[in-house]
Design a protein around this motif. Structure first.
Motif, PDB file in Angstrom:
ATOM      1  N   VAL A 239       8.126  34.967 -10.185  1.00 27.12           N
ATOM      2  CA  VAL A 239       7.572  35.933 -11.044  1.00 27.12           C
ATOM      3  C   VAL A 239       8.456  37.012 -11.704  1.00 27.12           C
ATOM      4  O   VAL A 239       8.490  37.556 -12.518  1.00 27.12           O
ATOM      5  CB  VAL A 239       6.238  36.799 -10.359  1.00 27.12           C
ATOM      6  CG1 VAL A 239       5.855  37.947 -10.899  1.00 27.12           C
ATOM      7  CG2 VAL A 239       5.305  35.922 -10.035  1.00 27.12           C
ATOM      8  N   VAL A 240       9.504  37.280 -10.741  1.00 27.52           N
ATOM      9  CA  VAL A 240      10.667  38.222 -11.082  1.00 27.52           C
ATOM     10  C   VAL A 240      11.360  37.429 -12.329  1.00 27.52           C
ATOM     11  O   VAL A 240      11.806  37.914 -13.441  1.00 27.52           O
ATOM     12  CB  VAL A 240      11.299  38.567 -10.089  1.00 27.52           C
ATOM     13  CG1 VAL A 240      12.866  39.273 -10.458  1.00 27.52           C
ATOM     14  CG2 VAL A 240      10.833  39.547  -9.010  1.00 27.52           C
ATOM     15  N   THR A 241      11.525  36.134 -12.303  1.00 28.37           N
ATOM     16  CA  THR A 241      12.348  35.196 -13.191  1.00 28.37           C
ATOM     17  C   THR A 241      11.503  35.550 -14.477  1.00 28.37           C
ATOM     18  O   THR A 241      12.084  35.409 -15.558  1.00 28.37           O
ATOM     19  CB  THR A 241      12.283  34.153 -12.633  1.00 28.37           C
ATOM     20  OG1 THR A 241      13.230  33.986 -11.639  1.00 28.37           O
ATOM     21  CG2 THR A 241      13.025  33.005 -13.898  1.00 28.37           C
ATOM     22  N   VAL A 242      10.303  35.306 -14.395  1.00 29.55           N
ATOM     23  CA  VAL A 242       9.389  35.325 -15.625  1.00 29.55           C
ATOM     24  C   VAL A 242       9.575  36.435 -16.366  1.00 29.55           C
ATOM     25  O   VAL A 242       9.643  36.469 -17.449  1.00 29.55           O
ATOM     26  CB  VAL A 242       7.938  34.996 -15.282  1.00 29.55           C
ATOM     27  CG1 VAL A 242       6.963  35.212 -16.488  1.00 29.55           C
ATOM     28  CG2 VAL A 242       7.758  33.572 -14.828  1.00 29.55           C
ATOM     29  N   LEU A 243       9.232  37.680 -15.603  1.00 30.53           N
ATOM     30  CA  LEU A 243       9.168  38.975 -16.026  1.00 30.53           C
ATOM     31  C   LEU A 243      10.800  39.371 -16.760  1.00 30.53           C
ATOM     32  O   LEU A 243      10.836  40.029 -17.908  1.00 30.53           O
ATOM     33  CB  LEU A 243       9.164  39.993 -15.104  1.00 30.53           C
ATOM     34  CG  LEU A 243       7.645  40.160 -14.707  1.00 30.53           C
ATOM     35  CD1 LEU A 243       7.380  40.985 -13.407  1.00 30.53           C
ATOM     36  CD2 LEU A 243       6.652  40.420 -15.565  1.00 30.53           C
ATOM     37  N   ASP A 244      11.695  38.756 -16.127  1.00 32.04           N
ATOM     38  CA  ASP A 244      13.172  39.080 -16.682  1.00 32.04           C
ATOM     39  C   ASP A 244      13.219  38.077 -17.915  1.00 32.04           C
ATOM     40  O   ASP A 244      14.115  38.676 -18.793  1.00 32.04           O
ATOM     41  CB  ASP A 244      14.055  38.545 -15.752  1.00 32.04           C
ATOM     42  CG  ASP A 244      15.581  38.907 -15.995  1.00 32.04           C
ATOM     43  OD1 ASP A 244      15.942  39.984 -16.232  1.00 32.04           O
ATOM     44  OD2 ASP A 244      16.147  37.838 -16.387  1.00 32.04           O
ATOM     45  N   GLY A 245      12.638  37.191 -18.071  1.00 29.04           N
ATOM     46  CA  GLY A 245      12.901  36.394 -19.042  1.00 29.04           C
ATOM     47  C   GLY A 245      12.143  37.053 -20.221  1.00 29.04           C
ATOM     48  O   GLY A 245      12.712  36.948 -21.366  1.00 29.04           O
ATOM     49  N   ILE A 246      11.096  37.269 -20.044  1.00 31.17           N
ATOM     50  CA  ILE A 246      10.448  38.278 -21.030  1.00 31.17           C
ATOM     51  C   ILE A 246      11.224  39.327 -21.630  1.00 31.17           C
ATOM     52  O   ILE A 246      11.264  39.641 -22.891  1.00 31.17           O
ATOM     53  CB  ILE A 246       8.850  38.663 -20.565  1.00 31.17           C
ATOM     54  CG1 ILE A 246       8.055  37.566 -20.208  1.00 31.17           C
ATOM     55  CG2 ILE A 246       8.235  39.690 -21.898  1.00 31.17           C
ATOM     56  CD1 ILE A 246       6.810  37.871 -19.900  1.00 31.17           C
ATOM     57  N   MET A 247      11.935  40.203 -20.558  1.00 23.89           N
ATOM     58  CA  MET A 247      12.679  41.302 -21.138  1.00 23.89           C
ATOM     59  C   MET A 247      14.005  40.807 -21.855  1.00 23.89           C
ATOM     60  O   MET A 247      14.398  41.474 -22.568  1.00 23.89           O
ATOM     61  CB  MET A 247      13.086  42.141 -19.776  1.00 23.89           C
ATOM     62  CG  MET A 247      13.800  43.478 -19.866  1.00 23.89           C
ATOM     63  SD  MET A 247      12.669  44.438 -20.723  1.00 23.89           S
ATOM     64  CE  MET A 247      12.020  45.358 -19.137  1.00 23.89           C
TER      65      MET A 247
END
Length: 433
Positions: A239-247
């Motif tokens: 989930v952290v990876t997904v959020l960082d990808g969006i950012m």
């Protein structure tokens, strides 16, 4: 955790021998370059590699369309598919780096990048272009996955600060190579474009030669009872990876959306496109290391993300407000927007580095780096379409919507990071009690 990756850095400090030179140069004392040893060697390898990347990336689209003879649609389709294919390599190659030591795997990936890039001189058809570009992306993704544990192993007690330093010199290298790339683009001949391609291939080979001077970095023992693909099973980290990808979509705001906005939707002068790129690069070179101070834990990184999201919203609002304004006022607001956006970029980059390193267990840094790279990789494939729709097609309201997305991601990150911290397992390494 009974074994920590900093054990490796204790064995491989700046001097490589466990002692510091009696007197430091001005550049070392001011933190402008690392002291002698593995950190300086790895920094030099990174600088050389980014010189080549800067040469090619700026002119890649023109090379494929004007020299190879592909259409813009073909180039977009081919690079997009290749990027997705390349993402598949990160996790398994990162796992191999964890098991056999990242230095030797990174060397192999750099050589593979050199060969794949040099192969572009043979491309004359769309299908061959697809194959070669896919190989380049696979090699690049593998290289980044192996580079992660190598950086972590030699970074010392503050890996985020060192990673921020590498980003700063990477931007400096890119800005330097942009000058040479600009000359080749101005010449607009096949020979000039091929020189950039081969220059990039040579930079990978030169970087490999520098990396070969690094000492061997032994792999960290796998704890008892751990599975092979633990990164994929780590739901909070995913989930952290997904959020960082969006950012990370923010990285394309200034290089994709802003140039189109300046040329087609504002009365600002066209030279502002290059000026804003230089402004952003200069700020990153000067301030990235300073911006990483205090971002030394997952919680500190999580707190930086909301600040970054707010900065992105303010910067994008300033840019969006320039529609219909006089040229001089549009120029001033766009410049201010770029400065504010870059501040957010500095915070989000430092936070991303910290989360990547600190949430990953010592024995699986490569595997986790490969997984973490999926976020920016997917953003790279989707950012042009997303930003094109919101910022260019929708206009000013779209800039605000995209900025609001960044704010939402920033506000969500602290809660997800707390979840990730609570679920970090405690490992026992074989041979330890």
């Amino acid at each position: 955790m009974t074994a920590d990756i900093t054990d490796a850095t204790t064995r491989s400090d700046d001097s490589g021998t466990g002692s510091e030179p009696p007197r430091q140069s001005f550049w070392v004392a001011r933190g402008l370059i690392p002291g002698r040893g593995p950190r300086r060697t790895l920094a030099l390898a990174s600088f050389v590699r980014q010189i080549g990347n800067g040469l090619f990336m700026i002119s890649a689209a023109l090379f494929f369309t004007r020299s190879v003879g592909l259409s813009v649609t073909q180039v977009g389709l081919g690079t997009g598919v290749a990027a997705l294919v390349g993402l598949l390599a990160g996790i398994p190659i990162g796992h191999v780096a964890d098991r056999h030591g990242p230095r030797r795997i990174y060397l192999v990936t750099l050589i593979a990048e050199a060969i794949a890039m040099a192969s572009l001189v043979l491309v004359h058809t769309f299908w061959l272009f697809m194959v070669v570009v896919a190989l380049i992306q696979v090699a690049a993704s593998s290289s980044e996955a192996a580079r992660g544990p190598l950086i972590r192993g030699f970074a010392g007690p503050d890996p985020t600060r060192y990673r921020s330093y590498l980003r700063a010199i990477g931007n400096l290298a890119g800005g330097t190579s942009a000058i040479a790339a600009g000359v080749a683009v101005q010449m607009d001949t096949r020979g000039a474009y091929l020189a950039l391609v081969l220059g990039n291939a040579l930079s990978f080979a030169a970087s490999a030669a520098v990396v070969s001077r690094l000492p061997f970095l032994p792999p960290v023992k796998s704890p008892l009872g751990t599975g092979r693909w633990i990164a994929l099973k780590d739901t909070p980290f995913v989930v952290v990876t997904v959020l960082d990808g969006i950012m990370s979509i923010q990285g394309y705001v200034l290089v994709f959306a802003l140039p189109l906005w300046i040329v087609d939707h504002s009365d600002a002068p066209k030279w502002l496109v290059g000026a804003t790129a230089l402004l952003n690069t200069g700020l990153v070179v000067v301030l990235q290391v300073r911006a990483s101070r205090g971002i030394d834990s997952p919680s500190a990184a999580a707190r930086a993300m909301p600040r970054a999201g707010l900065a992105f919203l303010i910067g994008m609002a300033l840019i969006a407000a320039t529609a219909g304004m006089p040229g001089w006022l549009a120029t001033a607001l766009i410049a201010a927007g770029v400065v504010v956006h870059t501040v957010g970029e500095l915070w989000s980059s430092a936070a991303s580095f910290e989360l990547n390193f600190s949430l990953a267990p010592a024995h699986a840094q490569g595997q986790y780096s490969g997984l973490f790279g999926l976020g920016p990789g997917l953003a790279s494939a989707g950012a042009p379409s997303v930003l094109g729709l919101l910022c260019i097609t929708w206009g000013a309201p779209g800039w605000l919507v995209m900025g609001a997305v960044f704010v939402l991601v920033g506000l969500t990150m602290p809660r997800v990071v707390r979840w990730a911290e609570r679920t970090r397992p405690t490992y026992q390494v074989p041979g330890e009690t």
